[in-house]
Write an enzyme that holds these catalytic residues in place. Structure first.
Site, PDB file in Angstrom:
ATOM      1  N   TYR A  51       0.858  -1.197   0.000  1.00  0.00           N
ATOM      2  CA  TYR A  51       0.000   0.000   0.000  1.00  0.00           C
ATOM      3  C   TYR A  51       0.887   1.237   0.000  1.00  0.00           C
ATOM      4  O   TYR A  51       1.709   1.438   0.903  1.00  0.00           O
ATOM      5  CB  TYR A  51      -0.869  -0.030   1.248  1.00  0.00           C
ATOM      6  CG  TYR A  51      -2.088   0.861   1.192  1.00  0.00           C
ATOM      7  CD1 TYR A  51      -3.296   0.368   0.716  1.00  0.00           C
ATOM      8  CD2 TYR A  51      -2.048   2.171   1.645  1.00  0.00           C
ATOM      9  CE1 TYR A  51      -4.433   1.166   0.691  1.00  0.00           C
ATOM     10  CE2 TYR A  51      -3.175   2.973   1.618  1.00  0.00           C
ATOM     11  CZ  TYR A  51      -4.361   2.463   1.141  1.00  0.00           C
ATOM     12  OH  TYR A  51      -5.489   3.255   1.124  1.00  0.00           O
ATOM     13  N   TYR A  53      -5.678   5.650  -6.946  1.00  0.00           N
ATOM     14  CA  TYR A  53      -5.944   5.433  -5.530  1.00  0.00           C
ATOM     15  C   TYR A  53      -7.353   4.889  -5.408  1.00  0.00           C
ATOM     16  O   TYR A  53      -8.325   5.628  -5.439  1.00  0.00           O
ATOM     17  CB  TYR A  53      -5.791   6.754  -4.782  1.00  0.00           C
ATOM     18  CG  TYR A  53      -6.201   6.707  -3.319  1.00  0.00           C
ATOM     19  CD1 TYR A  53      -5.400   6.078  -2.368  1.00  0.00           C
ATOM     20  CD2 TYR A  53      -7.364   7.322  -2.885  1.00  0.00           C
ATOM     21  CE1 TYR A  53      -5.764   6.047  -1.042  1.00  0.00           C
ATOM     22  CE2 TYR A  53      -7.737   7.298  -1.547  1.00  0.00           C
ATOM     23  CZ  TYR A  53      -6.933   6.659  -0.633  1.00  0.00           C
ATOM     24  OH  TYR A  53      -7.300   6.640   0.690  1.00  0.00           O
TER      25      TYR A  53
END
Lengths: 386, 289
Positions: free
Chosen positions: A289, A339
């Protein structure tokens, strides 16, 4: 575990989808089911993030899913990503549901932007609202600023520099440059450009921060037995874990003895390696991430790819590039592709296992995926069916 | 920033350029589109679709979903005004004149010129500029319709945003009462003596539900800090420094580090508390000592 990821679906990734979030959700779910060779009538479970604005019943209604026996939500922002799959797998393994779709859909750029200062978050009459009263009124209330505080301490303790963070951003943009689905397709950056980009919250430059995006991703989970009858090669779940650690806060776990760590990610890692029966040495691709570059370095340490404070050396020689020994986020990550709260990373892990990513790494057997950092989080290890 | 004079000068130059490159309709005037339009609007005039409704004229020359870049003066002038901070837009006038009906098979082309740009004007929406363009649709050389179109490009009024005030619970009230009277209070467990910040109802060490507090000496060191530049934060002027301070009593606490050159801040820098009123609350902040 004997559950697998059998379908992935997504909308385009943009800055303004022009459509409702619910429509994005059902487009992605529908695409994921079609890819798997399944119909909405096969679905009996739905999982999403507590932050998602699309109720499971709304998604089910639009798709014409007749009955749901399992529906759940995972808390803590992007930390939920891999946990949606974990919860789906638990439902499948226990027989509570057979085909569970995990989804995340938002107009995060054209609608509510997470990168802005959210006064509302500090005025919730909840324990989280009270937690935020120790940071927001003091002016610390954007994701970038909360990460910057940890990054500064990490730099102080281990001698990491902004250039070290920049190397992560440059690598992600390199990978996105050859991914036509990526927002930053054909737009690589140099380390000099990273260094010259404006300050957001020192020590973070603009190019240390991921994009804000509109879009949706959906993932279909079912039993391995059923997976073998479906259209796509299965990405088998070898490990799936959640983690929250002592004195945990959302983005501001500043009051622990060691602040420059992500112990909740260490906890996820230990579970993953135990469940999978192997460790970081067996990992061919890492999808970590990357909402902010410093946490990529700390994750490499917490997951055991290198020792404490050694991530800057670990990434310095191109190791995390597509031709390195640990290719990181071949799709370009959230810094480069989009994102979508970590869900697009899970989709990339599935493609790497199948062998059909645009930036395919050769001979991939095992992929580790992580979810949002700085918050209670989650992770997955996916393997080829063998 | 261009001065207001600059905007007028750019506008005059653009107006002097006259008509832009014609944009030719993607398709000729056609019955299918006319039928869709009249059906959608509920217009059952029997003259259609032998001729097209005049108000359809813009339809024929729409840019489509994926427009090619062009030299349309409205777009170019909007970019100039965007760059000057006049980022919001509202259409104020649209007056169309039709010279004759269009018939299926005819292909129109539209061209526009900038007529005038007037401003800066103070409007209810905010300070802005009125941009007027004139468009002409032609079949070959024959003008068939014209349009005067005016928009207001304005600078959105800043929304007054008050500083964020803390959410207070019964467990944390003592802290905010303290700051108001100049005390920096640290929670202390009456049973085991553990100090703790941020406070809560139960001692995580011994599980006692008996919190009390001590008053901190207000001295500590910068444990970490950030310099915040973007985005804007309600009640703050950027850039500003936020420091995580480790107090001498051993707990950490966040606060703005005041009156300091951000370049001079270092981890380990000694600081002391300063109390800053903010609305009905008083916030802890720091100053270098």
């Amino acid at each position: 575990m004997s559950a697998a990821l059998v379908g992935i679906g997504a909308t385009e990734f943009s800055k303004e989808s022009g459509r409702s979030e619910l429509r994005l959700a059902v487009e992605a779910v529908s695409a994921a089911l079609a890819e798997a060779g399944l119909k909405p009538s096969d679905v009996d479970g739905l999982v999403s993030f507590t932050m998602d604005s699309n109720a499971e019943i709304a998604v089910a209604r639009e798709l014409g899913v007749p009955e749901l026996t399992f529906f759940s939500r995972i808390n803590y922002g992007g930390g939920a990503a891999c946990a949606t799959v974990q919860h789906a797998a638990m439902a499948v393994e226990t027989g509570i549901a057979e085909v569970v779709v995990c989804y995340r859909a938002f107009n995060e750029r054209s609608g509510h932007r997470f990168g802005q200062f959210s006064s509302a978050a500090a005025t919730n009459p909840t324990s989280s609202g009270v937690d935020n009263s120790w940071s927001y009124p003091m002016g610390l209330g954007t994701p970038a600023s909360t990460v910057a505080m940890v990054a500064r301490r990490y730099m102080h303790e281990f001698g990491a520099t902004s250039e070290d963070f920049g190397r992560v951003a440059v690598t992600m943009r390199d990978h996105a440059a050859t991914n036509p689905k990526a927002w930053f397709h054909r737009r690589p950056i140099t380390l000099e450009e990273h260094q010259a980009s404006r300050w957001i919250t020192e020590p973070l430059h603009l190019l240390d921060c991921c994009q804000e995006s509109d879009g949706a991703v959906a993932i279909v989970v079912t039993s391995l037995a059923r997976a073998r009858d479906l259209a796509q090669p299965a990405a088998v779940i070898a490990g799936a874990a959640q983690g929250s650690s002592a004195d945990q806060y959302v983005m501001t776990s500043y009051f622990r003895d060691e602040m420059s760590r992500l112990p909740e990610m260490g906890l996820v890692g230990r579970q993953l390696w135990r469940q999978a029966g192997f460790g970081p040495d067996e990992i061919d691709v890492a999808v970590l991430y990357d909402h902010f570059t410093p946490y990529v370095l700390i994750q490499l340490e917490e997951l055991g790819f290198c020792g404490r404070g050694e991530a800057k050396e670990f990434i310095a020689d191109g190791r995390i590039g597509l031709t390195g020994t640990l290719p990181l986020n071949p799709h370009g990550g959230q810094l480069g592709e989009a994102y979508i709260h970590g869900m697009n990373g899970i989709a990339e892990a599935v493609r790497q296992i199948r062998g059909n990513s645009v930036n395919q790494v050769r001979g991939v057997e095992n992929v580790v995926v992580t979810a949002g950092t700085g918050v209670p989080t989650s992770g997955l290890v996916l393997t080829r069916d063998r | 920033m261009t001065a207001p004079k600059g905007i007028s000068a750019v506008a005059r130059e653009m107006a002097a350029q006259g008509e832009c490159t014609p944009r030719v309709a993607r398709d000729p005037v056609n019955e299918a589109m006319i039928n869709n339009w009249t059906e959608a609007l509920g217009d059952d005039n029997p003259a259609y679709p032998a001729v097209a409704p005049p108000a359809m004229v813009q339809v024929w020359t729409m840019r489509g979903l994926h427009p090619n870049p062009d030299d349309d003066p409205l777009g170019r002038m909007s970019e100039v005004l965007d760059a000057e901070g006049y980022t919001s837009v509202v259409a104020t006038n649209s007056e169309q004149t039709y010279h004759r009906h269009l018939k299926p098979g005819e292909r129109v082309a539209v061209t526009s010129r900038l007529e005038e740009v007037v401003g800066p004007k103070q409007t209810a929406l905010g300070e802005g500029w009125f941009v007027t363009t004139r468009s002409i649709w032609r079949v070959g050389d024959e003008p068939v319709a014209e349009m005067m179109f005016r928009i207001l490009k304005f600078r959105p009024k800043p929304v007054a945003r008050a500083a964020v005030t803390p959410m207070v619970s019964k467990d944390t009230e003592f802290f905010w009462v303290g700051t108001k009277i100049g005390e920096l209070r640290i929670q202390k467990c009456a049973a085991c003596g553990a100090l703790r910040h941020p406070p809560g109802p139960m001692c995580p060490r011994c599980n006692a539900l008996d919190p009390t507090f001590i008053v901190s000496g207000g001295l500590g060191e910068v444990y970490s800090y950030v310099v915040h530049h973007h985005p804007q934060v309600p009640g703050k002027r950027t850039p500003f420094v936020i420091a995580l301070v480790e107090l001498e009593e051993g707990v950490r606490m966040l606060g703005e580090l005041l009156d300091v050159d951000p370049e001079q801040v270092k981890i380990g820098m000694p600081v002391r508390v300063r109390f800053v009123p903010s609305g009905e609350f008083t916030l802890p902040a720091w100053e270098v000592r």
